[in-house]
Write a protein that holds these residues in place. Structure first.
Motif, PDB file in Angstrom:
ATOM      1  N   ASP A 206      -7.259  47.124  81.845  1.00 30.45           N
ATOM      2  CA  ASP A 206      -7.389  47.979  83.020  1.00 30.45           C
ATOM      3  C   ASP A 206      -6.840  49.340  82.644  1.00 30.45           C
ATOM      4  N   ALA A 207      -7.441  50.375  83.128  1.00 29.97           N
ATOM      5  CA  ALA A 207      -6.970  51.720  82.818  1.00 29.97           C
ATOM      6  C   ALA A 207      -7.151  52.607  84.045  1.00 29.97           C
ATOM      7  N   PHE A 208      -6.049  53.120  84.556  1.00 29.97           N
ATOM      8  CA  PHE A 208      -6.087  54.042  85.679  1.00 29.97           C
ATOM      9  C   PHE A 208      -5.333  55.315  85.279  1.00 29.97           C
ATOM     10  N   GLY A 209      -6.049  56.388  85.110  1.00 34.38           N
ATOM     11  CA  GLY A 209      -5.423  57.659  84.735  1.00 34.38           C
ATOM     12  C   GLY A 209      -5.460  57.912  83.247  1.00 34.38           C
ATOM     13  N   PHE A 210      -5.293  56.863  82.432  1.00 28.69           N
ATOM     14  CA  PHE A 210      -5.383  56.987  80.977  1.00 28.69           C
ATOM     15  C   PHE A 210      -5.574  55.589  80.386  1.00 28.69           C
ATOM     16  N   GLY A 211      -5.830  55.561  79.087  1.00 27.27           N
ATOM     17  CA  GLY A 211      -5.981  54.279  78.395  1.00 27.27           C
ATOM     18  C   GLY A 211      -7.414  53.771  78.411  1.00 27.27           C
ATOM     19  N   PRO A 212      -7.640  52.541  77.956  1.00 31.33           N
ATOM     20  CA  PRO A 212      -6.684  51.557  77.428  1.00 31.33           C
ATOM     21  C   PRO A 212      -5.961  52.043  76.155  1.00 31.33           C
TER      22      PRO A 212
END
Lengths: 228, 289
Positions: A206-212
């Protein structure tokens, strides 16, 4: 002309405010994890190891096992090894370099208990287990700390899975440099069957704002896997 | 191809040893059916407990449980602690010490305020009962609160962290702590709606700040640290942030004697105040392993 400029200005301000609120509604975090195929588990355990962390400003990086109720609100229990940027805490109390348990209650409170200190490249045993076969309470432990789940959640008919992950919470980007960990002897508990290694698991992020920020590796012969 | 006797014996011995080791390995990996502990390898390091205070008292007052409970419930009664009682065993706790059940009248169920009161009370009772134990959870293993919850009593477990017992907080006077809160408000551009000093054993501070609309240039951890002082001089904090129209934005609370924290936030306010916490995840998709 002046009225048009004014209306344009109001529109732009309103647009920016709306955008700001929309963006602000998502906290920045990312997980990469392996989760049990079984959707009715009563516990999780593993030897959790953090090899490298390197959190950014206002960020914690952690390796953890989790038991999650996907049916009832936010109910979740997590046993973790966190390292945080200087002065940053988890749930306002759990500090950098100490094992921690965190629960998310159905009413939306995130609570933590801080355990003993840990060092990198070392295994620490974490466990989560339903209190009895008929209980809706889940207990957790790591590094001499304990924490039960909230009053609501983990109902017997709910969908529950165990997960093992690397997580970055807070900040605006992936950790500054190397970040890797290991979830060893990744296990599940089922009343009636007892403890067993999680032999059927899938991976996800999961990635919210940045990532994975992590790659989840294959499961080894003892049920362990790397996140790196 | 012929195999001599000694080689055969060696092979059989090796096979037997291998089977035995394999069986042990499987047993370790599977664990007992109803065993509390799951499969695990040797864990060599158990770490050390932390402390928020810079000073540790090597010996505690050693009060009886009834005296400790009486002292703490009296000290926190105005805040909403009604009573407390020792519970012989607490399931799931990290130690074999007894637990404590704390009745709180807040009508907030399992909200941050009653949880904080329970954490404060549990820690103060443990440190008042302590003689020479290293951690508070060796005195009181865990706790629970029973909140009156508007006529529908709700029990919520508290657990316990593993932190040093006997932490000594310098506890400036109530007037000095209130003055500190006002100075912090000025520095952070906030308004103090209310401030209260509690005395579970040393001092703890509960503050409601009003935050102006818009972006802030500080974090909840920076605000917490400013209220706690450097070195930390209070054993607990409760920070409530409200908007100019009174809407509840965020609650953060901590109790240093048991290493417990609680956090609640309205949608998006965790990001606004950089409040770091774990995250619930959406149901995973079925990606290939």
């Amino acid at each position: 002309m002046r009225r048009l400029t004014y209306r344009l200005l109001v529109f732009i301000v309103a647009l920016c405010a709306g955008l700001g609120l929309s963006v602000g509604a998502w906290a920045s975090f990312t997980h990469s994890y392996r989760y049990s195929g079984n959707t009715s588990v009563d516990g999780a355990s593993a030897n959790v190891r953090g090899n490298s962390f390197n959190p950014r400003n206002n960020q914690c990086v952690l390796y953890a096992i989790v038991m999650r109720d996907f049916t009832n609100g936010q109910a979740q229990m997590e046993a973790m090894l966190p390292r945080c940027d200087d002065g940053t805490t988890i749930d306002a109390q759990c500090h950098n370099g100490f094992g921690a348990l965190e629960r998310l209650t159905a009413s939306g409170v995130a609570g933590c208990d801080q355990g003993n200190s840990f060092v990198n490249d070392t295994d620490y045993y974490g466990w989560i287990q339903r209190r009895s076969s008929s209980s809706t309470i889940v207990d957790g432990g790591i590094l001499n700390a304990s924490l039960p789940s909230g009053a609501d959640g983990f109902f017997l008919s709910d969908t529950t899975r165990v997960q093992g992950w690397g997580e970055a919470t807070g900040g605006t980007a992936c950790p500054t440099s190397a970040h890797s960990g290991h979830i060893g002897f990744f296990s599940k508990y089922l009343y009636g069957d007892g403890w067993s290694l999680v032999t059927q698991s899938n991976k996800d992020s999961d990635a919210f704002g940045f990532g994975p920020c992590w790659t989840v590796e294959a499961v080894g012969p003892n049920g362990g896997f790397d996140v790196d | 191809m012929s195999i001599d006797v000694s080689t055969r014996r060696l092979a059989i011995g090796g096979l037997t040893l291998g089977l035995a080791l394999g069986a042990i390995g499987i047993a370790v990996a599977r664990g007992g059916g109803d065993d509390h502990l799951a499969p695990q390898a040797a864990v060599s390091d158990m770490g050390t407990p932390g402390a928020d205070a810079s000073q540790i008292d090597p010996n505690g007052p050693g009060e009886t449980s009834s005296a400790a409970i009486a002292d703490v419930t009296a000290a926190l009664s105005d805040a909403g602690v009604v009573s407390a009682a020792i519970v012989p065993t607490m399931q799931g706790a990290a130690t074999d010490a007894p637990g404590v059940s704390i009745t709180v009248k807040s009508d907030a169920g399992d909200g941050v305020w009653p949880l904080w009161l329970g954490d404060l009370a549990q820690g103060a009772i443990a440190d008042r009962m302590r003689t020479d134990q290293q951690t508070t959870n060796q005195v009181i293993s865990a706790g629970e609160i029973v909140d009156t919850n508007d006529g529908k009593p709700l029990t919520t477990g508290l657990g316990s962290g593993s932190v040093r017992a006997g932490q000594v907080f310098s506890s400036p006077s109530d007037a000095e702590l209130t003055d500190r809160v006002n100075q912090v408000a000025q520095r952070f551009g906030l308004k103090v709606e209310s401030a209260e000093v509690l005395h579970p054993m040393d001092s703890a501070v509960a503050v409601t700040f009003v935050v102006p609309d818009g972006v802030v240039d500080w974090t909840i951890d920076q605000l917490r640290a400013a209220v706690q002082g450097d070195p930390q001089s209070i054993e607990g904090f409760y920070l409530e942030l409200r908007g100019p129209s009174g809407d509840l934005l965020l609650q953060a609370a901590g109790a240093s004697r048991i290493g417990a924290g609680n956090l609640w936030f309205a949608p998006g306010q965790d990001e606004r105040f950089s409040a770091v916490h774990g995250h619930a995840v959406p149901e995973p998709t079925d990606d290939a392993s």
